[in-house]
Design a protein around this motif. Structure first.
Motif, PDB file in Angstrom:
ATOM      1  N   GLN A 141      54.242 -20.689  16.699  1.00 10.51           N
ATOM      2  CA  GLN A 141      53.046 -20.612  15.867  1.00 10.51           C
ATOM      3  C   GLN A 141      51.814 -20.113  16.621  1.00 10.51           C
ATOM      4  OE1 GLN A 141      52.384 -23.960  13.186  1.00 10.51           O
ATOM      5  NE2 GLN A 141      54.556 -24.489  13.253  1.00 10.51           N
ATOM      6  N   LEU A 142      51.795 -20.276  17.940  1.00  9.44           N
ATOM      7  CA  LEU A 142      50.630 -19.844  18.708  1.00  9.44           C
ATOM      8  C   LEU A 142      50.811 -18.458  19.328  1.00  9.44           C
ATOM      9  CD1 LEU A 142      49.736 -23.207  20.486  1.00  9.44           C
ATOM     10  CD2 LEU A 142      48.701 -22.219  18.425  1.00  9.44           C
ATOM     11  N   GLN A 143      52.031 -17.931  19.309  1.00 11.48           N
ATOM     12  CA  GLN A 143      52.278 -16.640  19.943  1.00 11.48           C
ATOM     13  C   GLN A 143      51.415 -15.508  19.377  1.00 11.48           C
ATOM     14  OE1 GLN A 143      53.756 -16.095  22.657  1.00 11.48           O
ATOM     15  NE2 GLN A 143      53.694 -13.852  22.657  1.00 11.48           N
ATOM     16  N   PRO A 144      51.106 -15.485  18.081  1.00 10.18           N
ATOM     17  CA  PRO A 144      50.251 -14.400  17.584  1.00 10.18           C
ATOM     18  C   PRO A 144      48.871 -14.346  18.242  1.00 10.18           C
ATOM     19  CG  PRO A 144      51.387 -15.462  15.768  1.00 10.18           C
ATOM     20  CD  PRO A 144      51.647 -16.310  16.982  1.00 10.18           C
ATOM     21  N   LEU A 145      48.435 -15.439  18.872  1.00  3.68           N
ATOM     22  CA  LEU A 145      47.132 -15.464  19.532  1.00  3.68           C
ATOM     23  C   LEU A 145      47.201 -14.998  20.977  1.00  3.68           C
ATOM     24  CD1 LEU A 145      45.788 -18.926  18.260  1.00  3.68           C
ATOM     25  CD2 LEU A 145      45.625 -16.678  17.169  1.00  3.68           C
ATOM     26  N   ALA A 146      48.401 -14.806  21.482  1.00  5.46           N
ATOM     27  CA  ALA A 146      48.594 -14.480  22.898  1.00  5.46           C
ATOM     28  C   ALA A 146      48.658 -12.978  23.125  1.00  5.46           C
ATOM     29  CB  ALA A 146      49.878 -15.134  23.416  1.00  5.46           C
ATOM     30  N   ALA A 147      48.063 -12.542  24.220  1.00 14.91           N
ATOM     31  CA  ALA A 147      48.140 -11.130  24.599  1.00 14.91           C
ATOM     32  C   ALA A 147      49.548 -10.816  25.103  1.00 14.91           C
ATOM     33  CB  ALA A 147      47.121 -10.835  25.698  1.00 14.91           C
ATOM     34  N   PRO A 148      50.024  -9.610  24.895  1.00 16.69           N
ATOM     35  CA  PRO A 148      51.328  -9.221  25.452  1.00 16.69           C
ATOM     36  C   PRO A 148      51.309  -9.326  26.971  1.00 16.69           C
ATOM     37  CG  PRO A 148      50.522  -7.597  23.867  1.00 16.69           C
ATOM     38  CD  PRO A 148      49.388  -8.531  24.128  1.00 16.69           C
ATOM     39  N   LEU A 149      52.463  -9.635  27.543  1.00 17.19           N
ATOM     40  CA  LEU A 149      52.554  -9.684  28.998  1.00 17.19           C
ATOM     41  C   LEU A 149      52.385  -8.284  29.590  1.00 17.19           C
ATOM     42  CD1 LEU A 149      55.562 -12.116  29.610  1.00 17.19           C
ATOM     43  CD2 LEU A 149      53.121 -12.627  29.793  1.00 17.19           C
ATOM     44  N   ARG A 156      57.385  -9.936  37.478  1.00 21.54           N
ATOM     45  CA  ARG A 156      57.354 -11.180  38.258  1.00 21.54           C
ATOM     46  C   ARG A 156      58.334 -12.192  37.683  1.00 21.54           C
ATOM     47  NH1 ARG A 156      54.488 -15.708  37.351  1.00 21.54           N
ATOM     48  NH2 ARG A 156      53.217 -14.662  35.759  1.00 21.54           N
ATOM     49  N   ARG A 157      58.360 -12.315  36.369  1.00 22.22           N
ATOM     50  CA  ARG A 157      59.280 -13.261  35.739  1.00 22.22           C
ATOM     51  C   ARG A 157      60.735 -12.833  35.956  1.00 22.22           C
ATOM     52  NH1 ARG A 157      57.397 -18.198  34.995  1.00 22.22           N
ATOM     53  NH2 ARG A 157      55.354 -18.213  33.991  1.00 22.22           N
ATOM     54  N   ARG A 158      60.993 -11.538  35.828  1.00 22.57           N
ATOM     55  CA  ARG A 158      62.357 -11.051  35.957  1.00 22.57           C
ATOM     56  C   ARG A 158      62.873 -11.155  37.386  1.00 22.57           C
ATOM     57  NH1 ARG A 158      61.121  -5.967  31.936  1.00 22.57           N
ATOM     58  NH2 ARG A 158      61.996  -6.897  30.035  1.00 22.57           N
ATOM     59  N   ALA A 159      61.960 -11.178  38.350  1.00 16.67           N
ATOM     60  CA  ALA A 159      62.368 -11.261  39.747  1.00 16.67           C
ATOM     61  C   ALA A 159      63.063 -12.584  40.055  1.00 16.67           C
ATOM     62  CB  ALA A 159      61.157 -11.087  40.661  1.00 16.67           C
ATOM     63  N   ALA A 160      62.823 -13.594  39.219  1.00 21.63           N
ATOM     64  CA  ALA A 160      63.459 -14.898  39.437  1.00 21.63           C
ATOM     65  C   ALA A 160      64.925 -14.892  39.046  1.00 21.63           C
ATOM     66  CB  ALA A 160      62.715 -15.973  38.652  1.00 21.63           C
ATOM     67  N   THR A 163      68.801 -14.632  32.628  1.00 22.14           N
ATOM     68  CA  THR A 163      69.943 -14.238  31.819  1.00 22.14           C
ATOM     69  C   THR A 163      69.463 -13.251  30.755  1.00 22.14           C
ATOM     70  OG1 THR A 163      69.643 -15.978  30.168  1.00 22.14           O
ATOM     71  CG2 THR A 163      70.929 -16.544  32.142  1.00 22.14           C
ATOM     72  N   PRO A 164      70.372 -12.513  30.125  1.00 24.37           N
ATOM     73  CA  PRO A 164      69.947 -11.613  29.044  1.00 24.37           C
ATOM     74  C   PRO A 164      69.186 -12.350  27.931  1.00 24.37           C
ATOM     75  CG  PRO A 164      72.149 -11.051  29.747  1.00 24.37           C
ATOM     76  CD  PRO A 164      71.792 -12.309  30.467  1.00 24.37           C
ATOM     77  N   ARG A 165      69.628 -13.544  27.585  1.00 22.82           N
ATOM     78  CA  ARG A 165      68.946 -14.302  26.540  1.00 22.82           C
ATOM     79  C   ARG A 165      67.537 -14.703  27.000  1.00 22.82           C
ATOM     80  NH1 ARG A 165      67.093 -14.941  21.707  1.00 22.82           N
ATOM     81  NH2 ARG A 165      66.835 -17.103  21.033  1.00 22.82           N
ATOM     82  N   GLN A 166      67.396 -15.156  28.241  1.00 27.53           N
ATOM     83  CA  GLN A 166      66.082 -15.523  28.756  1.00 27.53           C
ATOM     84  C   GLN A 166      65.147 -14.319  28.794  1.00 27.53           C
ATOM     85  OE1 GLN A 166      67.260 -17.235  32.482  1.00 27.53           O
ATOM     86  NE2 GLN A 166      67.658 -19.264  31.602  1.00 27.53           N
ATOM     87  N   ASP A 167      65.684 -13.164  29.124  1.00 23.73           N
ATOM     88  CA  ASP A 167      64.860 -11.957  29.145  1.00 23.73           C
ATOM     89  C   ASP A 167      64.387 -11.606  27.725  1.00 23.73           C
ATOM     90  OD1 ASP A 167      64.120  -9.623  31.130  1.00 23.73           O
ATOM     91  OD2 ASP A 167      64.675  -8.679  29.229  1.00 23.73           O
ATOM     92  N   ALA A 168      65.259 -11.789  26.761  1.00 22.71           N
ATOM     93  CA  ALA A 168      64.870 -11.522  25.377  1.00 22.71           C
ATOM     94  C   ALA A 168      63.780 -12.496  24.929  1.00 22.71           C
ATOM     95  CB  ALA A 168      66.090 -11.623  24.466  1.00 22.71           C
ATOM     96  N   LEU A 169      63.917 -13.759  25.301  1.00 18.97           N
ATOM     97  CA  LEU A 169      62.892 -14.750  24.958  1.00 18.97           C
ATOM     98  C   LEU A 169      61.569 -14.417  25.645  1.00 18.97           C
ATOM     99  CD1 LEU A 169      65.069 -17.985  25.267  1.00 18.97           C
ATOM    100  CD2 LEU A 169      64.152 -17.016  23.148  1.00 18.97           C
ATOM    101  N   LEU A 170      61.652 -13.961  26.888  1.00 16.39           N
ATOM    102  CA  LEU A 170      60.448 -13.566  27.618  1.00 16.39           C
ATOM    103  C   LEU A 170      59.703 -12.469  26.874  1.00 16.39           C
ATOM    104  CD1 LEU A 170      58.683 -13.524  30.228  1.00 16.39           C
ATOM    105  CD2 LEU A 170      60.316 -11.855  31.154  1.00 16.39           C
ATOM    106  N   GLN A 171      60.427 -11.472  26.407  1.00 20.17           N
ATOM    107  CA  GLN A 171      59.788 -10.352  25.720  1.00 20.17           C
ATOM    108  C   GLN A 171      59.219 -10.754  24.361  1.00 20.17           C
ATOM    109  OE1 GLN A 171      61.801  -6.402  26.094  1.00 20.17           O
ATOM    110  NE2 GLN A 171      63.437  -7.602  27.044  1.00 20.17           N
TER     111      GLN A 171
END
Length: 244
Positions: A141-149, A156-160, A163-171
């Motif tokens: 519900q709060l994501q529409p207020l957030a700027a894109p990464l 930086r996040r991907r360097a950790a 998984t493919p699912r985690q990457d999809a959630l990140l995006q």
């Protein structure tokens, strides 16, 4: 619940929505003393004296969570989208809080998660489903207020190693450990990778004893935190009470 020393929330670099006990309660004081900093009063606190662990060593092991303050993440830190201001965010979080109902938390226990120590709810407790639902509501519900990464944040996040699912959630949601990947926890240390195992055991044992008498917590508010400037310590801005 801003104080005269609190940086202006309107100009913060990033914001976050956390679960956090109310300042002044035993649960807030215990966690803040463990980390060595109160994110409400904006001042350092004396840490536990652990036999066999030097004061400087405990300070170093708790440095990462200390910057964020005593909390469990619901909506990970994010910058506001263009055209969104602090008052809009505060109103959105209050509206979200009004839609949720308070509940008693499961008992918490100290556990090693991956390479750090944290307080986590006892598994198989019915209230874990309510925690998951509240966290999912904060994320979606709060994501529409957030700027894109930015590209650098994504890298930086991907360097950790995601998984493919985690990457999809990140995006989609700006953070990889949300929805089915979410695990509620209050961090007690930063990474313990490379630390001496005897030191880790001493800190783990001390944490178990220190938090053993923590009274049951109640999930009855959403805590708004802010990072005033890049890399600055996070500040508790407000507690927004859940609906009756």
């Amino acid at each position: 619940m801003t104080t005269s020393n609190t940086p202006s929330p309107a100009t913060a670099h990033r914001y976050a929505v956390y679960f956090a006990p109310h300042p002044g309660t035993l649960a807030w004081l215990a966690g803040s003393h463990w980390l060595g900093r109160c994110a409400a009063l904006l001042r350092p606190l004396p840490q536990l004296d652990i036999h066999g662990v030097a004061k400087e060593e405990l300070e170093r092991l708790t440095a990462a969570p200390r910057r964020y303050g005593w909390h469990a993440t619901l909506k990970a830190p994010f910058a506001l989208a263009p055209g969104v201001d602090w008052l809009t965010l505060q109103h959105a979080v209050q509206t979200l809080a009004d839609s949720l109902r308070p509940f008693n938390m499961p008992p918490l226990q100290v556990q090693r998660i991956d390479d750090f120590l944290a307080l986590v709810p006892m598994p198989s407790h019915p209230a874990n489903a309510e925690i998951q639902a509240a966290a999912a509501a904060c994320v979606t519900q709060l994501q529409p207020l957030a700027a894109p990464l930015s590209a650098s944040d994504l890298a930086r996040r991907r360097a950790a190693g995601l998984t493919p699912r985690q990457d999809a959630l990140l995006q989609q949601w700006g953070y990889p450990f949300v929805l089915e990947e979410f695990r509620f926890h209050l961090s007690l240390t930063g990474s313990l990778a490379g630390e001496r195992e005897d030191t880790v055991e001493l800190v783990l044992d001390a944490a178990e004893q220190f938090f053993a008498d923590l009274p049951p917590l109640r999930f009855n508010s959403l805590a708004l935190f802010a990072e005033p400037a890049p890399g600055a310590d996070f500040v508790l801005l407000d507690h927004l009470e859940l609906g009756a």
